[in-house]
Design a protein around this motif. Structure first.
Motif, PDB file in Angstrom:
ATOM      1  N   HIS A  34      11.742  39.697 -34.148  1.00 24.08           N
ATOM      2  CA  HIS A  34      11.360  39.089 -32.500  1.00 24.08           C
ATOM      3  C   HIS A  34      12.230  38.375 -32.582  1.00 24.08           C
ATOM      4  O   HIS A  34      12.820  37.894 -31.250  1.00 24.08           O
ATOM      5  CB  HIS A  34      10.618  39.575 -32.534  1.00 24.08           C
ATOM      6  N   ASP A  35      11.903  37.582 -33.151  1.00 21.34           N
ATOM      7  CA  ASP A  35      12.430  36.006 -32.594  1.00 21.34           C
ATOM      8  C   ASP A  35      13.845  35.899 -32.800  1.00 21.34           C
ATOM      9  O   ASP A  35      14.749  34.932 -31.981  1.00 21.34           O
ATOM     10  CB  ASP A  35      11.866  34.521 -33.849  1.00 21.34           C
ATOM     11  N   TRP A  36      14.268  36.448 -33.281  1.00 20.33           N
ATOM     12  CA  TRP A  36      16.169  36.874 -33.306  1.00 20.33           C
ATOM     13  C   TRP A  36      16.802  38.014 -32.631  1.00 20.33           C
ATOM     14  O   TRP A  36      17.735  38.036 -32.320  1.00 20.33           O
ATOM     15  CB  TRP A  36      16.642  37.653 -34.522  1.00 20.33           C
ATOM     16  N   HIS A  54       7.868  39.355 -36.756  1.00 20.16           N
ATOM     17  CA  HIS A  54       7.695  38.638 -36.689  1.00 20.16           C
ATOM     18  C   HIS A  54       8.800  37.282 -36.099  1.00 20.16           C
ATOM     19  O   HIS A  54       9.884  37.089 -35.050  1.00 20.16           O
ATOM     20  CB  HIS A  54       6.806  37.459 -36.814  1.00 20.16           C
TER      21      HIS A  54
END
Length: 154
Positions: free
Chosen positions: A39-41, A36
């Motif tokens: 993915h945010d990065w 998660h």
């Protein structure tokens, strides 16, 4: 003296650190949360980098829970993403630390294949195959850290 007219893009190093219970559930949670965060990065789910990181986190967390567990002590996952240059999207560093320093695994180049049919002992071989670099480090004041790095290519 004149100041340079070329501007350098801002450097943003992203860091995530979290402690997890030294249980199989803690190891699973570490892997899910790592995906998660990545993915945010900007490292999308199911990309080659995401899949490699997921396997590395899973293996290192499982090793911390299985071989590095000290009752009442957690293990720590630390992810660091440092930007790269024009040929490299950056470097992803994965570190898993536990408090059991006396049970140190073999380092890079020291791994032996597990006995046939043993069903275990493949974790660090997988890490060595997937990571661009990896190491086993002492952790102060106690314990050890296994670090793996992935070069993120465009």
């Amino acid at each position: 003296m004149e100041a340079s007219s070329t501007t350098q893009p801002p450097v943003t190093v992203r860091v995530f650190a979290q402690r997890f219970s030294s249980t199989p559930r803690g190891a699973r949670l570490a892997r899910h949360l790592a995906l998660h965060v990545l993915h945010d990065w900007g490292i999308p789910y199911r990309s080659d980098a995401s899949e490699a990181a997921a396997l590395i986190v899973a293996e290192l967390a499982a090793n911390a829970v299985t071989h590095g567990r000290v009752p009442g002590r957690d293990f720590e996952l630390r992810l660091t993403h440092a930007p790269g240059d024009t040929d490299l999207l950056g470097v992803l560093r994965i570190e898993v630390s536990d408090t059991r320093g006396e049970r140190r695994p073999p380092g890079p180049g020291e791994l032996l294949p597990p006995p046939p049919g043993s069903g275990c002992g493949h974790g660090l071989i997988l890490v060595e195959a997937l990571a661009d670099r990896w190491a086993v480090l002492d952790r102060v004041p106690l314990g050890k850290t296994v670090r793996a790095e992935l070069d993120l290519l465009y």
